[in-house]
Design a protein around this motif. Structure first.
Motif, PDB file in Angstrom:
ATOM      1  N   LYS A 112      -5.748  11.114 -13.746  1.00  0.00           N
ATOM      2  CA  LYS A 112      -6.505   9.867 -13.868  1.00  0.00           C
ATOM      3  C   LYS A 112      -5.915   9.026 -14.999  1.00  0.00           C
ATOM      4  N   ARG A 113      -5.521   9.681 -16.050  1.00  0.00           N
ATOM      5  CA  ARG A 113      -4.982   8.965 -17.219  1.00  0.00           C
ATOM      6  C   ARG A 113      -3.691   8.236 -16.846  1.00  0.00           C
ATOM      7  N   ALA A 114      -2.859   8.867 -16.035  1.00  0.00           N
ATOM      8  CA  ALA A 114      -1.632   8.219 -15.588  1.00  0.00           C
ATOM      9  C   ALA A 114      -1.966   6.945 -14.810  1.00  0.00           C
ATOM     10  N   PHE A 115      -2.991   7.024 -13.970  1.00  0.00           N
ATOM     11  CA  PHE A 115      -3.434   5.848 -13.218  1.00  0.00           C
ATOM     12  C   PHE A 115      -3.933   4.760 -14.164  1.00  0.00           C
ATOM     13  N   ASP A 116      -4.743   5.140 -15.150  1.00  0.00           N
ATOM     14  CA  ASP A 116      -5.312   4.163 -16.091  1.00  0.00           C
ATOM     15  C   ASP A 116      -4.217   3.431 -16.872  1.00  0.00           C
ATOM     16  N   LYS A 131       1.085   3.956  -0.006  1.00  0.00           N
ATOM     17  CA  LYS A 131       0.359   5.200   0.213  1.00  0.00           C
ATOM     18  C   LYS A 131       0.174   5.845  -1.153  1.00  0.00           C
ATOM     19  N   ILE A 132      -1.040   6.289  -1.445  1.00  0.00           N
ATOM     20  CA  ILE A 132      -1.324   6.825  -2.774  1.00  0.00           C
ATOM     21  C   ILE A 132      -1.657   8.311  -2.680  1.00  0.00           C
ATOM     22  N   LEU A 133      -0.972   9.082  -3.507  1.00  0.00           N
ATOM     23  CA  LEU A 133      -1.225  10.519  -3.619  1.00  0.00           C
ATOM     24  C   LEU A 133      -1.764  10.809  -5.017  1.00  0.00           C
ATOM     25  N   ALA A 134      -2.594  11.828  -5.130  1.00  0.00           N
ATOM     26  CA  ALA A 134      -3.139  12.215  -6.435  1.00  0.00           C
ATOM     27  C   ALA A 134      -2.999  13.715  -6.615  1.00  0.00           C
ATOM     28  N   VAL A 135      -3.021  14.131  -7.861  1.00  0.00           N
ATOM     29  CA  VAL A 135      -2.830  15.535  -8.209  1.00  0.00           C
ATOM     30  C   VAL A 135      -3.977  16.407  -7.706  1.00  0.00           C
ATOM     31  N   GLY A 136      -5.169  15.838  -7.626  1.00  0.00           N
ATOM     32  CA  GLY A 136      -6.320  16.624  -7.200  1.00  0.00           C
ATOM     33  C   GLY A 136      -7.510  15.750  -6.872  1.00  0.00           C
ATOM     34  N   ASP A 142     -11.456   9.084  -8.848  1.00  0.00           N
ATOM     35  CA  ASP A 142     -11.387   8.014  -9.848  1.00  0.00           C
ATOM     36  C   ASP A 142     -10.603   6.814  -9.318  1.00  0.00           C
ATOM     37  N   ILE A 143      -9.525   7.091  -8.574  1.00  0.00           N
ATOM     38  CA  ILE A 143      -8.707   6.005  -8.018  1.00  0.00           C
ATOM     39  C   ILE A 143      -9.438   5.323  -6.864  1.00  0.00           C
ATOM     40  N   GLU A 144     -10.159   6.104  -6.075  1.00  0.00           N
ATOM     41  CA  GLU A 144     -10.881   5.546  -4.920  1.00  0.00           C
ATOM     42  C   GLU A 144     -11.957   4.556  -5.329  1.00  0.00           C
ATOM     43  N   ARG A 145     -12.401   4.611  -6.584  1.00  0.00           N
ATOM     44  CA  ARG A 145     -13.397   3.647  -7.062  1.00  0.00           C
ATOM     45  C   ARG A 145     -12.851   2.220  -7.036  1.00  0.00           C
ATOM     46  N   PHE A 146     -11.522   2.103  -6.991  1.00  0.00           N
ATOM     47  CA  PHE A 146     -10.893   0.787  -6.941  1.00  0.00           C
ATOM     48  C   PHE A 146     -10.657   0.330  -5.497  1.00  0.00           C
ATOM     49  N   GLY A 147     -11.162   1.103  -4.551  1.00  0.00           N
ATOM     50  CA  GLY A 147     -11.071   0.711  -3.151  1.00  0.00           C
ATOM     51  C   GLY A 147      -9.884   1.266  -2.401  1.00  0.00           C
ATOM     52  N   VAL A 169       4.005   8.830 -11.153  1.00  0.00           N
ATOM     53  CA  VAL A 169       3.492   8.217 -12.390  1.00  0.00           C
ATOM     54  C   VAL A 169       2.868   9.324 -13.230  1.00  0.00           C
ATOM     55  N   CYS A 170       3.368   9.496 -14.453  1.00  0.00           N
ATOM     56  CA  CYS A 170       3.034  10.704 -15.198  1.00  0.00           C
ATOM     57  C   CYS A 170       3.226  10.481 -16.703  1.00  0.00           C
TER      58      CYS A 170
END
Length: 271
Positions: A112-116, A131-136, A142-147, A169-170
């Motif tokens: 989430k921090r990397a996204f922020d 296309k967006i991938l996330a670690v877990g 947290d990312i989906e809150r942005f739609g 992104v890391c």
């Protein structure tokens, strides 16, 4: 100005302190988490936090090593069940970055921090056609809150992800990724400026480490004796942290879900 507290109250009921604060020795260290400016010199303090009573806590003692934000969130939730002894081991700092000019179709966020930190500079528009991938799961939520729609593995293993030609992104201290990944470092992790405030003379039932650096920085600060005072077990958030701890001869267990919530579920199962 003095603040006199009951040492056994929950962290959620303690206010944030913006003025320079000094904590007397018998005040539980968890309350320091909500002091934005601390001093170890009482004469420099604008606020002195004290308690007229000794802590009567008989709950299992948990050494919890993480960043300040996570320590506040999860100590507030679980300190009714456990006597959580937090150590603010690291903090984060943005680093400058430039998004690669090549065409990117998929972006992977390692936390989430990397996204922020990424959207703080680039904004969210860059991600609109990706296309967006996330670690877990938690990072995805947290990312989906942005739609955005986000894909994530049920159990994270970096070796199981196909990250070829993916923008990863890391943090600067990122783990090993696919050698064909396009790595974008957006922040760095450094040892907490106030780690020395979190000193303990007691033994602990369990210790919890939320990343390899949470363990490494604890050692760097000269607190490795804390680990030797753990009587029942060490819980690591995932396999990378487990390897970092076991490299020094300590054994640990990991949760089924590699999250802080998963660590606390595992901790609850021990009791």
């Amino acid at each position: 100005m003095y603040i006199d507290i009951d040492c056994d109250i929950g962290l959620e009921f303690f206010p944030y302190i913006e003025k320079t604060a000094y904590f007397e020795d018998n005040v539980h260290k968890k309350f320091m988490l909500k002091a934005l400016n601390k001093t170890q010199n009482m004469h420099e303090a604008q606020v002195i936090v004290k308690t007229a009573t000794e802590c009567t806590n008989t709950k299992p003692k948990i050494l919890f090593c993480a960043n300040r934000q996570d320590l506040i969130e999860y100590t507030s939730i679980f300190d009714s069940m456990f006597d959580i002894c937090p150590v603010s081991v690291f903090e984060f700092e943005a680093i400058d970055f430039t998004i690669p000019s090549m065409e990117i179709k998929t972006v992977f966020f390692s936390s989430k921090r990397a996204f922020d930190f990424f959207i703080r500079k680039s904004g969210v528009n860059y991600l609109c056609d990706k296309k967006i991938l996330a670690v877990g799961k938690k990072t995805a939520q947290d990312i989906e809150r942005f739609g955005f729609s986000v894909t994530y593995p049920d159990v994270y293993r970096s070796s199981e992800l196909d990250l070829k030609n993916v923008l990863v992104v890391c943090p600067k201290e990122h783990a090993l990724y696919d050698k064909y990944a396009i790595v974008l470092e957006v922040y760095k992790t450094k040892i907490s400026s106030d780690i020395d405030y979190y000193t303990y003379d007691c033994d602990f039932d369990f210790a919890m480490f939320t990343s390899p650096l949470s363990f490494e920085f604890l050692r760097q600060a000269g607190f490795e004796d804390y680990i030797k005072r753990v009587k029942k077990g060490i819980i690591c958030i995932g396999t990378s942290t487990q390897k970092a701890v076991e490299k020094f001869g300590y054994s640990c267990i990991i949760p089924q879900e590699f999250t802080i919530e998963g660590m606390f579920k595992l901790l609850e199962a021990q009791y």
